[in-house]
Design a protein around this motif. Structure first.
Motif, PDB file in Angstrom:
ATOM      1  N   ARG A  34      65.509 -25.115 -16.126  1.00 29.89           N
ATOM      2  CA  ARG A  34      64.727 -23.903 -16.382  1.00 29.89           C
ATOM      3  C   ARG A  34      63.797 -23.695 -15.199  1.00 29.89           C
ATOM      4  O   ARG A  34      63.252 -24.652 -14.654  1.00 29.89           O
ATOM      5  N   HIS A  35      63.645 -22.441 -14.816  1.00 30.05           N
ATOM      6  CA  HIS A  35      62.811 -22.151 -13.653  1.00 30.05           C
ATOM      7  C   HIS A  35      61.633 -21.285 -14.061  1.00 30.05           C
ATOM      8  O   HIS A  35      61.794 -20.229 -14.652  1.00 30.05           O
ATOM      9  N   GLU A  36      60.474 -21.789 -13.778  1.00 32.97           N
ATOM     10  CA  GLU A  36      59.259 -21.031 -14.054  1.00 32.97           C
ATOM     11  C   GLU A  36      58.241 -21.404 -12.994  1.00 32.97           C
ATOM     12  O   GLU A  36      57.963 -22.581 -12.779  1.00 32.97           O
ATOM     13  N   SER A  76      54.704 -24.039  -7.396  1.00 31.71           N
ATOM     14  CA  SER A  76      55.762 -24.970  -7.747  1.00 31.71           C
ATOM     15  C   SER A  76      56.671 -24.301  -8.763  1.00 31.71           C
ATOM     16  O   SER A  76      56.357 -23.257  -9.304  1.00 31.71           O
ATOM     17  N   CYS A  77      57.785 -24.977  -9.038  1.00 30.58           N
ATOM     18  CA  CYS A  77      58.661 -24.516 -10.107  1.00 30.58           C
ATOM     19  C   CYS A  77      58.825 -25.665 -11.085  1.00 30.58           C
ATOM     20  O   CYS A  77      58.767 -26.839 -10.698  1.00 30.58           O
ATOM     21  N   ARG A  78      59.035 -25.311 -12.352  1.00 28.76           N
ATOM     22  CA  ARG A  78      59.287 -26.321 -13.384  1.00 28.76           C
ATOM     23  C   ARG A  78      60.391 -27.281 -13.007  1.00 28.76           C
ATOM     24  O   ARG A  78      60.393 -28.432 -13.423  1.00 28.76           O
ATOM     25  N   CYS A  79      61.379 -26.789 -12.230  1.00 30.81           N
ATOM     26  CA  CYS A  79      62.548 -27.611 -11.893  1.00 30.81           C
ATOM     27  C   CYS A  79      62.188 -28.699 -10.892  1.00 30.81           C
ATOM     28  O   CYS A  79      62.992 -29.579 -10.626  1.00 30.81           O
ATOM     29  N   GLY A  80      60.987 -28.639 -10.303  1.00 28.81           N
ATOM     30  CA  GLY A  80      60.569 -29.720  -9.417  1.00 28.81           C
ATOM     31  C   GLY A  80      60.378 -29.320  -7.967  1.00 28.81           C
ATOM     32  O   GLY A  80      59.921 -30.130  -7.167  1.00 28.81           O
ATOM     33  N   THR A  91      61.937 -15.772  -3.830  1.00 29.93           N
ATOM     34  CA  THR A  91      63.324 -16.044  -3.431  1.00 29.93           C
ATOM     35  C   THR A  91      63.980 -17.001  -4.421  1.00 29.93           C
ATOM     36  O   THR A  91      65.122 -16.805  -4.840  1.00 29.93           O
ATOM     37  N   HIS A  92      63.210 -18.024  -4.819  1.00 33.01           N
ATOM     38  CA  HIS A  92      63.727 -19.055  -5.727  1.00 33.01           C
ATOM     39  C   HIS A  92      64.068 -18.467  -7.094  1.00 33.01           C
ATOM     40  O   HIS A  92      65.162 -18.693  -7.605  1.00 33.01           O
ATOM     41  N   VAL A  93      63.159 -17.708  -7.697  1.00 30.21           N
ATOM     42  CA  VAL A  93      63.449 -17.167  -9.039  1.00 30.21           C
ATOM     43  C   VAL A  93      64.533 -16.090  -8.984  1.00 30.21           C
ATOM     44  O   VAL A  93      65.326 -15.974  -9.922  1.00 30.21           O
TER      45      VAL A  93
HETATM   46 ZN   LIG Z   1      63.148 -23.805  -9.998  1.00 35.05          ZN
END
Ligand SMILES: [Zn+2]
Length: 100
Positions: A34-36, A76-80, A91-93
């Motif tokens: 999950r991405h947040e 940061s993102c939840r994914c690490g 870009t990431h989300v």
């Molecule tokens: Zn992520």
């Protein structure tokens, strides 16, 4: 020619590899995760004290907020994935929602 350039070349190479890895993580989000996007922001307070002679202690008398809540510079993102600028985070989300 001299050995002096050795360690700094290695350091530069390491930095370039870290950067490349960072960009890979940003542009290829794990579809299983999950991405947040998140970050930690600080509000500072000035804290005033009164001296209590009887107990020889400093007692907090009042506080004053020094700054407003601002978005952190690095996210940061939840994914690490860490240490992203807001642009990198977008870009990431975007990549994450494309791949899901
Ligand atoms: Zn992520």
């Amino acid at each position: 020619m001299t050995d002096d350039s050795g360690p700094s070349d290695t350091l530069e190479q390491w930095k370039a590899e870290m950067q490349a890895e960072h960009e890979r993580e940003i542009t290829n989000p794990d579809p299983e995760e999950r991405h947040e996007i998140e970050g930690v922001a600080q509000i500072n307070y000035r804290v005033y004290f009164e001296y209590d002679a009887e107990t020889d202690s400093l007692d907090r008398s009042r506080t004053e907020q020094v700054n407003e809540l601002e978005d952190p510079e690095l996210l940061s993102c939840r994914c690490g994935v860490r240490g992203m600028t807001p642009e990198e985070a977008k870009t990431h989300v975007r990549a994450a929602s494309d791949s899901s």
